[in-house]
Design a protein around this motif. Structure first.
Motif, mmCIF file in Angstrom:
data_model
loop_
_atom_site.group_PDB
_atom_site.id
_atom_site.type_symbol
_atom_site.label_atom_id
_atom_site.label_comp_id
_atom_site.label_asym_id
_atom_site.label_seq_id
_atom_site.Cartn_x
_atom_site.Cartn_y
_atom_site.Cartn_z
ATOM 1 N N VAL A 102 0.807 -1.228 -0.027
ATOM 2 C CA VAL A 102 0.117 -0.124 -0.003
ATOM 3 C C VAL A 102 1.030 1.166 -0.619
ATOM 4 N N GLU A 103 2.361 1.199 0.675
ATOM 5 C CA GLU A 103 2.620 2.854 0.711
ATOM 6 C C GLU A 103 3.320 2.534 -0.872
ATOM 7 N N SER A 104 3.815 1.699 -1.323
ATOM 8 C CA SER A 104 4.761 2.016 -2.292
ATOM 9 C C SER A 104 3.143 2.065 -4.252
ATOM 10 N N LEU A 105 2.655 2.057 -3.489
ATOM 11 C CA LEU A 105 1.382 2.291 -3.954
ATOM 12 C C LEU A 105 0.505 3.327 -4.188
ATOM 13 N N SER A 106 0.984 4.056 -2.933
ATOM 14 C CA SER A 106 0.349 4.970 -3.170
ATOM 15 C C SER A 106 0.924 6.827 -3.515
ATOM 16 N N LYS A 107 1.734 5.839 -4.068
ATOM 17 C CA LYS A 107 2.899 6.630 -4.962
ATOM 18 C C LYS A 107 2.455 7.387 -6.474
ATOM 19 N N PHE A 108 1.394 6.298 -6.905
ATOM 20 C CA PHE A 108 1.320 6.211 -8.055
ATOM 21 C C PHE A 108 -0.273 7.087 -8.334
ATOM 22 N N ASP A 109 0.075 8.043 -9.651
ATOM 23 C CA ASP A 109 -0.918 8.864 -9.794
ATOM 24 C C ASP A 109 -1.102 7.922 -11.057
ATOM 25 N N PRO A 110 -2.488 7.471 -11.332
ATOM 26 C CA PRO A 110 -3.387 6.966 -12.271
ATOM 27 C C PRO A 110 -3.626 8.011 -13.269
ATOM 28 N N ASP A 122 -8.486 9.218 -8.129
ATOM 29 C CA ASP A 122 -7.007 10.136 -7.399
ATOM 30 C C ASP A 122 -6.834 9.474 -6.259
ATOM 31 N N ASN A 123 -5.629 8.728 -5.577
ATOM 32 C CA ASN A 123 -5.600 9.154 -4.274
ATOM 33 C C ASN A 123 -6.699 8.257 -3.037
ATOM 34 N N TYR A 164 -8.059 -1.610 -6.211
ATOM 35 C CA TYR A 164 -9.446 -1.680 -7.438
ATOM 36 C C TYR A 164 -9.526 -0.068 -7.984
ATOM 37 N N ARG A 165 -10.084 1.027 -6.695
ATOM 38 C CA ARG A 165 -10.778 1.924 -7.372
ATOM 39 C C ARG A 165 -9.228 2.816 -7.456
ATOM 40 N N CYS A 166 -7.988 2.063 -7.123
ATOM 41 C CA CYS A 166 -6.523 2.646 -8.109
ATOM 42 C C CYS A 166 -6.650 2.698 -9.470
ATOM 43 N N ILE A 167 -6.263 1.088 -9.435
ATOM 44 C CA ILE A 167 -5.894 0.711 -10.627
ATOM 45 C C ILE A 167 -6.870 0.816 -12.148
ATOM 46 N N GLU A 170 4.703 2.305 -15.704
ATOM 47 C CA GLU A 170 4.683 2.185 -14.311
ATOM 48 C C GLU A 170 2.966 1.549 -13.534
ATOM 49 N N ARG A 171 2.349 1.533 -14.768
ATOM 50 C CA ARG A 171 1.094 0.999 -14.974
ATOM 51 C C ARG A 171 1.331 -0.159 -14.386
ATOM 52 N N ASN A 172 2.240 -0.453 -14.579
ATOM 53 C CA ASN A 172 2.579 -2.543 -15.225
ATOM 54 C C ASN A 172 2.883 -2.574 -13.559
ATOM 55 N N ASP A 173 3.697 -1.560 -13.087
ATOM 56 C CA ASP A 173 4.217 -1.701 -12.128
ATOM 57 C C ASP A 173 3.126 -2.077 -11.066
ATOM 58 N N ALA A 174 1.669 -0.900 -11.031
ATOM 59 C CA ALA A 174 0.595 -0.538 -10.212
ATOM 60 C C ALA A 174 -0.014 -2.399 -10.745
#
Length: 278
Positions: A122-130, A196-197, A188-191, A137-141
């Motif tokens: 979650v800490e790593s994914l919180s930096k992701f901006d869809p 956003d956030n 799920y909501r983020c990806i 970056e999207r593949n990593d997410a």
């Protein structure tokens, strides 16, 4: 003279308990085992927390693999036997529901380490901006979404299970005390929906909406990451088969290895008629 019925209270049965001056050997061993087990959980929990703070998720995954590979410890076996009416001896501890109350070192490590892995994701994914991300970056997410789904599967409690309707689980889920479920909904909501956030705001909605989001996210995860669910199912079947082989009788084990059992050494066969009198 004071009797049990002096206060005129309605009573069904009176129970007298005799406590010996010195504990029995079983009580002494049990108390010593519980003390040692509590100490092991304390230092193992400190190790898990240190690995999480140092962002060593691969070591946490290795610790989980070690824990799933070993047999059930005695304290967890006794507690599960009582709770599940002696049915725990017929299945491996990888099927334990981590939302239920458990005891023992294995249960503690599985629950605490799985939560630490989920928190790291979650800490790593919180930096992701869809809205502003590259394809890599999207593949990593998406890959992190799959690992969060793996953490949710380790709970051994599907979103359709009736335990989610119990008062305690409802309260914990609403309060954000089940991080694996909250992380799955937030990922799920983020990806998928590209909100956003939203991964850190999923705990602020009602329980009914959270359950709908959890079931939707779980269904989406099973469709996107069918290989993860299949992999965990195969591992459980392999461990169950290995455990059943280990629990076979000594005679069956010796026969499987080609060693004659004591019940068969003195009985001559038709193909070897003269060996019995030699």
């Amino acid at each position: 003279h004071i009797s049990l019925y002096t206060a005129r209270r309605p009573q069904i049965v009176a129970v007298w308990v005799t406590t010996p001056l010195s504990p029995t050997p079983f009580e002494a061993i049990n108390a010593s085992g519980r003390k040692f087990d509590k100490l092991r959980c304390k230092y193992t929990g400190a190790l898990i927390e240190c690995m999480h703070l140092c962002k060593r998720r691969e070591l946490l995954e290795t610790l989980l693999k070690w824990c799933y590979a070993v047999p059930r410890d005695l304290h967890n076996f006794y507690a599960s036997s009582i709770v599940e009416n002696d049915s725990s001896s017929h299945h491996y501890h990888t099927k334990d529901n981590l939302l239920l109350k458990g005891s023992g070192l294995h249960f503690f490590v599985k629950k605490y380490a799985n939560t630490a892995v989920c928190r790291a994701l979650v800490e790593s994914l919180s930096k992701f901006d869809p809205g502003h991300c590259s394809s890599s970056e999207r593949n990593d997410a998406v890959e992190q979404f799959g690992e969060i789904y793996r953490c949710f599967l380790r709970l051994n409690c599907p979103a359709e299970d009736a335990i989610w309707q119990t008062h305690k689980v409802k309260r914990d889920f609403q309060a954000g005390l089940i991080p694996e479920a909250d992380a799955l909904c937030g990922a799920y909501r983020c990806i998928v929906t590209k909100a956003d956030n939203s991964i850190t705001q999923v705990t602020k909605i009602s329980w009914e909406k959270k359950m709908v989001a959890l079931r939707t996210a779980s269904k989406k995860g099973s469709g996107m990451f069918a290989s993860i669910a299949a992999e965990m199912s195969v591992l459980r079947r392999a461990r169950k088969k290995r455990r059943s082989n280990e629990m076979k009788s000594p005679i069956e084990t010796e026969n499987r290895l080609g060693v004659p059992s004591p019940l068969q050494t003195d009985i001559p066969t038709d193909s070897q008629p003269g060996e019995g009198s030699a």
